[in-house]
Design a protein around this motif. Sequence first.
Motif, PDB file in Angstrom:
ATOM      1  N   GLU A 127       1.233  -1.262   0.306  1.00 18.88           N
ATOM      2  CA  GLU A 127       0.454  -0.221   0.115  1.00 18.88           C
ATOM      3  C   GLU A 127       0.676   1.089   0.138  1.00 18.88           C
ATOM      4  O   GLU A 127       1.924   1.018   0.474  1.00 18.88           O
ATOM      5  N   PHE A 128       0.754   2.355  -0.376  1.00 17.35           N
ATOM      6  CA  PHE A 128       0.672   3.378  -0.606  1.00 17.35           C
ATOM      7  C   PHE A 128       0.068   4.944  -0.369  1.00 17.35           C
ATOM      8  O   PHE A 128      -1.137   4.908  -0.679  1.00 17.35           O
ATOM      9  N   ASN A 129       0.420   5.738   0.024  1.00 15.41           N
ATOM     10  CA  ASN A 129      -0.587   7.019   0.141  1.00 15.41           C
ATOM     11  C   ASN A 129      -0.659   7.244  -1.621  1.00 15.41           C
ATOM     12  O   ASN A 129      -0.262   7.806  -2.251  1.00 15.41           O
ATOM     13  N   ARG A 130      -2.278   7.379  -1.459  1.00 16.61           N
ATOM     14  CA  ARG A 130      -2.976   7.495  -2.984  1.00 16.61           C
ATOM     15  C   ARG A 130      -2.722   9.399  -3.196  1.00 16.61           C
ATOM     16  O   ARG A 130      -2.660   9.339  -3.860  1.00 16.61           O
ATOM     17  N   VAL A 131      -3.026   9.885  -2.086  1.00 14.87           N
ATOM     18  CA  VAL A 131      -3.479  11.384  -1.862  1.00 14.87           C
ATOM     19  C   VAL A 131      -2.017  11.775  -3.328  1.00 14.87           C
ATOM     20  O   VAL A 131      -2.110  12.794  -3.758  1.00 14.87           O
ATOM     21  N   SER A 132      -0.712  11.528  -2.027  1.00 16.06           N
ATOM     22  CA  SER A 132       0.954  11.983  -2.928  1.00 16.06           C
ATOM     23  C   SER A 132       0.947  11.148  -4.187  1.00 16.06           C
ATOM     24  O   SER A 132       1.521  12.484  -5.224  1.00 16.06           O
ATOM     25  N   ALA A 133       0.615  10.257  -4.540  1.00 13.37           N
ATOM     26  CA  ALA A 133       0.421   9.592  -6.702  1.00 13.37           C
ATOM     27  C   ALA A 133      -0.676  10.241  -6.958  1.00 13.37           C
ATOM     28  O   ALA A 133       0.053  10.737  -8.287  1.00 13.37           O
ATOM     29  N   ARG A 134      -1.433  10.503  -6.205  1.00 12.79           N
ATOM     30  CA  ARG A 134      -2.899  11.790  -7.495  1.00 12.79           C
ATOM     31  C   ARG A 134      -1.944  12.942  -7.753  1.00 12.79           C
ATOM     32  O   ARG A 134      -2.240  13.408  -8.973  1.00 12.79           O
ATOM     33  N   LEU A 135      -1.497  13.513  -6.437  1.00 10.23           N
ATOM     34  CA  LEU A 135      -1.037  14.920  -6.413  1.00 10.23           C
ATOM     35  C   LEU A 135       0.327  14.833  -7.916  1.00 10.23           C
ATOM     36  O   LEU A 135       0.346  15.792  -8.350  1.00 10.23           O
ATOM     37  N   GLN A 136       1.513  14.432  -7.912  1.00 11.64           N
ATOM     38  CA  GLN A 136       2.910  13.868  -8.655  1.00 11.64           C
ATOM     39  C   GLN A 136       2.143  13.743 -10.025  1.00 11.64           C
ATOM     40  O   GLN A 136       2.125  14.426 -11.337  1.00 11.64           O
ATOM     41  N   SER A 137       0.548  13.146 -10.093  1.00  7.83           N
ATOM     42  CA  SER A 137       0.403  12.370 -11.260  1.00  7.83           C
ATOM     43  C   SER A 137      -0.504  13.821 -12.084  1.00  7.83           C
ATOM     44  O   SER A 137      -0.314  13.613 -12.599  1.00  7.83           O
ATOM     45  N   GLY A 138      -1.233  13.991 -10.878  1.00  9.46           N
ATOM     46  CA  GLY A 138      -1.837  15.781 -11.820  1.00  9.46           C
ATOM     47  C   GLY A 138      -1.308  16.707 -12.682  1.00  9.46           C
ATOM     48  O   GLY A 138      -1.132  17.062 -13.549  1.00  9.46           O
ATOM     49  N   LEU A 139       0.942  16.672 -11.669  1.00  8.02           N
ATOM     50  CA  LEU A 139       0.965  17.532 -12.018  1.00  8.02           C
ATOM     51  C   LEU A 139       2.033  16.862 -13.197  1.00  8.02           C
ATOM     52  O   LEU A 139       2.493  17.944 -14.221  1.00  8.02           O
ATOM     53  N   LEU A 140       2.390  15.898 -13.586  1.00  4.99           N
ATOM     54  CA  LEU A 140       2.875  15.458 -14.764  1.00  4.99           C
ATOM     55  C   LEU A 140       1.487  15.621 -15.611  1.00  4.99           C
ATOM     56  O   LEU A 140       1.645  15.770 -16.985  1.00  4.99           O
ATOM     57  N   PHE A 141       0.436  15.347 -15.913  1.00  7.63           N
ATOM     58  CA  PHE A 141      -0.638  15.257 -15.890  1.00  7.63           C
ATOM     59  C   PHE A 141      -0.609  16.617 -17.381  1.00  7.63           C
ATOM     60  O   PHE A 141      -0.574  16.900 -18.182  1.00  7.63           O
ATOM     61  N   LEU A 142      -0.191  17.786 -15.599  1.00  3.60           N
ATOM     62  CA  LEU A 142      -0.317  19.723 -16.302  1.00  3.60           C
ATOM     63  C   LEU A 142       0.547  19.588 -17.671  1.00  3.60           C
ATOM     64  O   LEU A 142       0.750  20.154 -18.760  1.00  3.60           O
ATOM     65  N   ALA A 143       1.140  18.760 -17.003  1.00  2.00           N
ATOM     66  CA  ALA A 143       2.812  19.066 -17.759  1.00  2.00           C
ATOM     67  C   ALA A 143       2.494  18.816 -18.999  1.00  2.00           C
ATOM     68  O   ALA A 143       3.369  19.060 -19.940  1.00  2.00           O
ATOM     69  N   THR A 144       1.991  17.041 -19.134  1.00  2.00           N
ATOM     70  CA  THR A 144       1.674  16.590 -20.510  1.00  2.00           C
ATOM     71  C   THR A 144       1.276  17.654 -21.142  1.00  2.00           C
ATOM     72  O   THR A 144       1.205  17.858 -23.148  1.00  2.00           O
TER      73      THR A 144
END
Length: 364
Positions: A127-144
């Motif tokens: 298990e991992f913190n999905r809030v942190s993963a969502r933030l990073q993937s959201g920032l990555l989506f913005l960049a793409t």
Amino acid sequence: MNPLLREIRQSPLLWLLVFVPAVFITARIKHEAHTLLFVLSVLAIVPLAALLSHATESVAAKTGDAAGGLLNATLGNLTELVIAFTALSAGQIMLVKASIAGAIVTNTLFMLGTSFLLGGLKHHVQEFNRVSARLQSGLLFLATIALLVPSATSTADPASAPFTQTLSAGLAVLLIVAYGLGMLFSLKTHPALFAGAGHGDDGEPPWPIGLAVASLAGVTVLVALVSEIFVESVQKAAESFGMTPAFVGFIVVSLVGGAAEMGSAVSGARKNRLDLSVGIALGSASQIALFVAPALVLMSYFIGPMPMNLQFWPGAVVMMMIATLTAVFVTNSGRSAWFVGVLLLMVYMVFAMTLYLMPPGASK
């Protein structure tokens, strides 16, 4: 210093540190031996990555996995920045763009997939913190999205080079601002949302914090210096190995540049500290997209023969978008098993095979 020396004596992998002075000596006395320098630089980065892994875990033990992952991603991305800076000053803008796109895809798919696979083989479900993963993937989506727009507009109107350059400079500033606000949100205003999901294995006792931080900084500098030799030799060595320019920039340069972070991410996953692994993989990818790439665009006005823009060839944009959406999909539940890692690695292998077989002029 005793913990560091003990670690070197006990780990056969760290005996490869002899290649660090070897690559510097060879570069000085036989600088035209590009294939030899390429092999030596790769062998030198491997043990440096292992040292960086242990130092990062020691820092994370004091600061928490979220901050530890951010610190490792920041220091680790200095390697990508040095590689890109060297290539940019030499006018190899296509290599810079390929390495940026490749680093984003490699960290999102290969690094994260390897962590899920090797961690899942040791631990049934992680298990991992999905809030942190969502933030990073959201920032990555913005960049793409920001990388997609210049490519789309330039394709529609090939004569819009001045517009594309001005747009790229403006987008670079916006991405850096977005990255700064993201760090403010995760580390200052809402740090409680990013606490680790599990404690993980204790493993070996961590190094003292002073030694760990000094090792992080010192080893990162060594990795950067070796990477300079690597980027000078990689193109000639690639020809002797039969690799296409697209494969070199997208796969080889990104794998070598991210070797230090990969060691830390995989080690964290094996110790059931998946928050650290996810933080390094996605944090590094978002840093490259939101900070390294925009910084290179702005720096290109002062170094190199011409300014760089954010226009990537269509295949690279598609791969970055697919990698980002895949990361969003697999991290949504906050749980992982070994087969999730297999899925990520399979997507990466599809890209790698395509680039290896791609004709040399297809990426222009």
